[in-house]
Write a protein that holds these residues in place. Structure first.
Motif, PDB file in Angstrom:
ATOM      1  N   VAL A   1      -6.048  -0.143   8.424  1.00 31.73           N
ATOM      2  CA  VAL A   1      -7.092   0.809   8.027  1.00 31.73           C
ATOM      3  C   VAL A   1      -7.263   1.890   9.090  1.00 31.73           C
ATOM      4  CG1 VAL A   1      -9.585   1.046   7.652  1.00 31.73           C
ATOM      5  CG2 VAL A   1      -8.313  -0.779   6.515  1.00 31.73           C
TER       6      VAL A   1
ATOM      7  N   LEU B   1       0.823  -1.208   0.000  1.00 31.51           N
ATOM      8  CA  LEU B   1       0.000   0.000   0.000  1.00 31.51           C
ATOM      9  C   LEU B   1       0.862   1.265   0.000  1.00 31.51           C
ATOM     10  CD1 LEU B   1      -2.729  -1.092   2.577  1.00 31.51           C
ATOM     11  CD2 LEU B   1      -3.022  -0.861   0.101  1.00 31.51           C
TER      12      LEU B   1
ATOM     13  N   THR C   1      -5.222  -6.108   8.991  1.00 34.44           N
ATOM     14  CA  THR C   1      -5.689  -5.044   8.102  1.00 34.44           C
ATOM     15  C   THR C   1      -6.649  -4.097   8.811  1.00 34.44           C
ATOM     16  OG1 THR C   1      -7.383  -6.562   7.206  1.00 34.44           O
ATOM     17  CG2 THR C   1      -5.331  -6.304   5.943  1.00 34.44           C
TER      18      THR C   1
ATOM     19  N   SER D   1      -7.940  -1.957  -5.262  1.00 29.05           N
ATOM     20  CA  SER D   1      -7.322  -3.276  -5.430  1.00 29.05           C
ATOM     21  C   SER D   1      -8.334  -4.390  -5.213  1.00 29.05           C
ATOM     22  CB  SER D   1      -6.149  -3.431  -4.459  1.00 29.05           C
ATOM     23  OG  SER D   1      -5.154  -2.448  -4.689  1.00 29.05           O
TER      24      SER D   1
ATOM     25  N   GLY E   1      -9.327  -5.528   4.205  1.00 30.54           N
ATOM     26  CA  GLY E   1      -8.959  -4.147   4.461  1.00 30.54           C
ATOM     27  C   GLY E   1      -9.923  -3.176   3.795  1.00 30.54           C
ATOM     28  N   ALA E   2     -10.305  -3.479   2.562  1.00 35.94           N
ATOM     29  CA  ALA E   2     -11.263  -2.628   1.852  1.00 35.94           C
ATOM     30  C   ALA E   2     -12.612  -2.628   2.574  1.00 35.94           C
ATOM     31  CB  ALA E   2     -11.431  -3.118   0.415  1.00 35.94           C
TER      32      ALA E   2
ATOM     33  N   HIS F   1      -7.060   4.017   2.142  1.00 38.85           N
ATOM     34  CA  HIS F   1      -8.402   3.469   1.932  1.00 38.85           C
ATOM     35  C   HIS F   1      -8.740   3.332   0.451  1.00 38.85           C
ATOM     36  CE1 HIS F   1     -10.061   4.595   6.203  1.00 38.85           C
ATOM     37  NE2 HIS F   1      -8.943   3.902   6.233  1.00 38.85           N
TER      38      HIS F   1
ATOM     39  N   ILE G   1      -6.389  -8.096   1.556  1.00 38.96           N
ATOM     40  CA  ILE G   1      -6.653  -6.800   0.924  1.00 38.96           C
ATOM     41  C   ILE G   1      -8.157  -6.534   0.863  1.00 38.96           C
ATOM     42  CG2 ILE G   1      -6.486  -5.519  -1.246  1.00 38.96           C
ATOM     43  CD1 ILE G   1      -3.782  -6.842  -1.711  1.00 38.96           C
TER      44      ILE G   1
ATOM     45  N   LEU H   1      -6.863   0.449  -1.184  1.00 40.46           N
ATOM     46  CA  LEU H   1      -7.432  -0.833  -0.767  1.00 40.46           C
ATOM     47  C   LEU H   1      -8.710  -1.148  -1.554  1.00 40.46           C
ATOM     48  CD1 LEU H   1      -6.958  -0.698   3.108  1.00 40.46           C
ATOM     49  CD2 LEU H   1      -6.148  -2.528   1.615  1.00 40.46           C
TER      50      LEU H   1
END
Length: 285
Positions: free
Chosen positions: A142, A67, A138, A155, A223-224, A149, A220, A152
Motif C-alpha cells: 500500500v 493487483l 500488504t 476486492s 491491504g484495503a 488502493h 487483501i 484493494l
C-alpha cells in the motif's frame, strides 16, 4: 460369478512392486505423506513461526502480482492466475499456508507418528503467522503502490459483503477443498513445471473466481484497511470466524477424509507398527 475378494487382494500383491493390497503409487504416496507430515509437526517453535510468517509474505507477493494484473487488465481470471505465483513461491520456498496443512499432517497423526496436540499447535501458529506476514507485506504494498488502493478496496468489499449466506458458505468450502486438492496433486509429482501449473490453476480458481479463503483474502482485506477502507478489525474478525471453519471443513471433509478411507489398510498397518515400536521402547531398560 464375481471373483473372491481375497483372490483379488492376492492378485494385486502379485502384480505390484509392494505386498500391500493397494496400488503401488498409493503406497508410495502414503509413505511420503506420513514422513513429511511428521517432519512438519516436529518443527521447533522458531522454525514453525518462520515458515508460517514467510507463508504470509509469499501470499503477499502473489497479491502484488494479482493487483498489478487486475489494474492493467481488469480481468479477475488473469489476476487470479497471476496470484498463482505466490502459491508457487510457497512450494519452492517450503513455507506454510494454513489450508495446505489439511492433508499432510493429518496422515502423520492418524498413523500415530505425531499427536493431535502437535497438530493443533501447527494449525494455530501457522494461521496466526500467515496473517501477520500478510498484514506486514500488504502495508509495504500500500505504501509503495498507491495506484492499487481502489483495487484493494473493491476486492476486500466484495469478499465481505453479504455476510454468511449459502453462496458465501459454498465459496469458503470450495476454497478449502481446492487448495487442499492442489497440495495433494503436487505431492504426486516432483516436477517443478507440474507444480507451477498447479499453482497457476489454484490461483485462477480460488482468487480468480472469488472464493473465500481466510488467509489469502485476509491479506487483501488488510491491504484495503491500510489504504483507508471503511473496514474495522472487528468486521474482519467476524468474517474470519465463519470463513476459517468452512475452509477447514472443505479441506478435511471433501478431500482429506475420502483419501483416509482409501488408504485405511495402510493406516491400520502403520498404527500397529507404531504401537509395537512404542511397546518395545517401553520394555527397554
Amino acid at each position: 460369478m464375481e471373483p473372491d475378494s481375497e483372490n483379488l487382494e492376492e492378485k494385486r500383491k502379485e502384480l505390484g512392486r509392494t505386498d500391500e493390497p493397494l496400488e503401488d503409487e498409493l503406497v508410495e504416496g502414503f509413505e511420503n505423506t506420513v514422513t513429511e507430515g511428521a517432519e512438519r509437526l516436529s518443527r521447533t517453535w522458531r522454525a514453525l513461526t518462520i515458515t508460517g510468517l514467510f507463508g504470509g509474505i509469499d501470499v503477499g507477493v502473489g497479491i502484488l502480482a494479482f493487483l498489478a494484473v487486475k489494474e492493467a487488465t481488469g480481468s479477475d481470471l488473469l489476476a487470479g492466475a497471476a496470484f498463482g505465483f505466490g502459491l508457487l513461491a510457497l512450494q519452492l520456498a517450503h513455507s506454510e499456508l494454513f489450508t495446505e496443512n489439511f492433508l499432510v499432517p493429518i496422515y502423520a497423526v492418524v498413523s500415530r507418528h505425531s499427536t493431535w496436540l502437535q497438530l493443533a499447535r501447527f494449525w494455530v501458529v501457522t494461521l496466526l503467522t500467515n496473517l501477520l506476514g500478510g498484514w506486514l507485506f500488504t502495508w509495504f504494498v500500500v505504501a509503495g503502490f498507491p495506484q492499487f488502493h481502489d483495487v484493494l478496496e473493491e476486492s476486500a468489499t466484495k469478499y465481505m459483503e453479504g455476510g454468511l449466506t449459502v453462496e458465501s458458505a459454498a465459496l469458503a468450502l470450495l476454497a478449502g477443498s481446492t487448495i487442499t486438492l492442489g497440495t495433494r496433486m503436487s505431492q504426486g509429482s516432483s516436477n517443478e513445471v507440474v507444480h507451477a501449473v498447479i499453482a497457476v490453476f489454484d490461483g485462477l480458481l480460488v482468487v480468480g473466481l472469488g472464493m473465500l479463503h481466510g488467509a489469502l483474502n485476509s491479506a487483501i482485506i488488510f491491504g484495503a484497511m491500510h489504504a483507508g477502507a471503511a473496514i474495522s478489525y472487528t468486521d474482519w474478525l467476524v468474517w474470519m470466524l465463519w470463513v476459517i471453519p468452512l475452509n477447514m471443513a472443505g479441506g478435511l471433509l471433501i478431500i482429506t477424509l475420502p483419501r483416509l478411507v482409501r488408504t485405511l489398510e495402510l493406516i491400520k498397518k502403520e498404527r500397529a507398527a507404531q504401537e509395537s515400536r512404542h511397546a518395545d521402547d517401553g520394555r527397554v531398560v
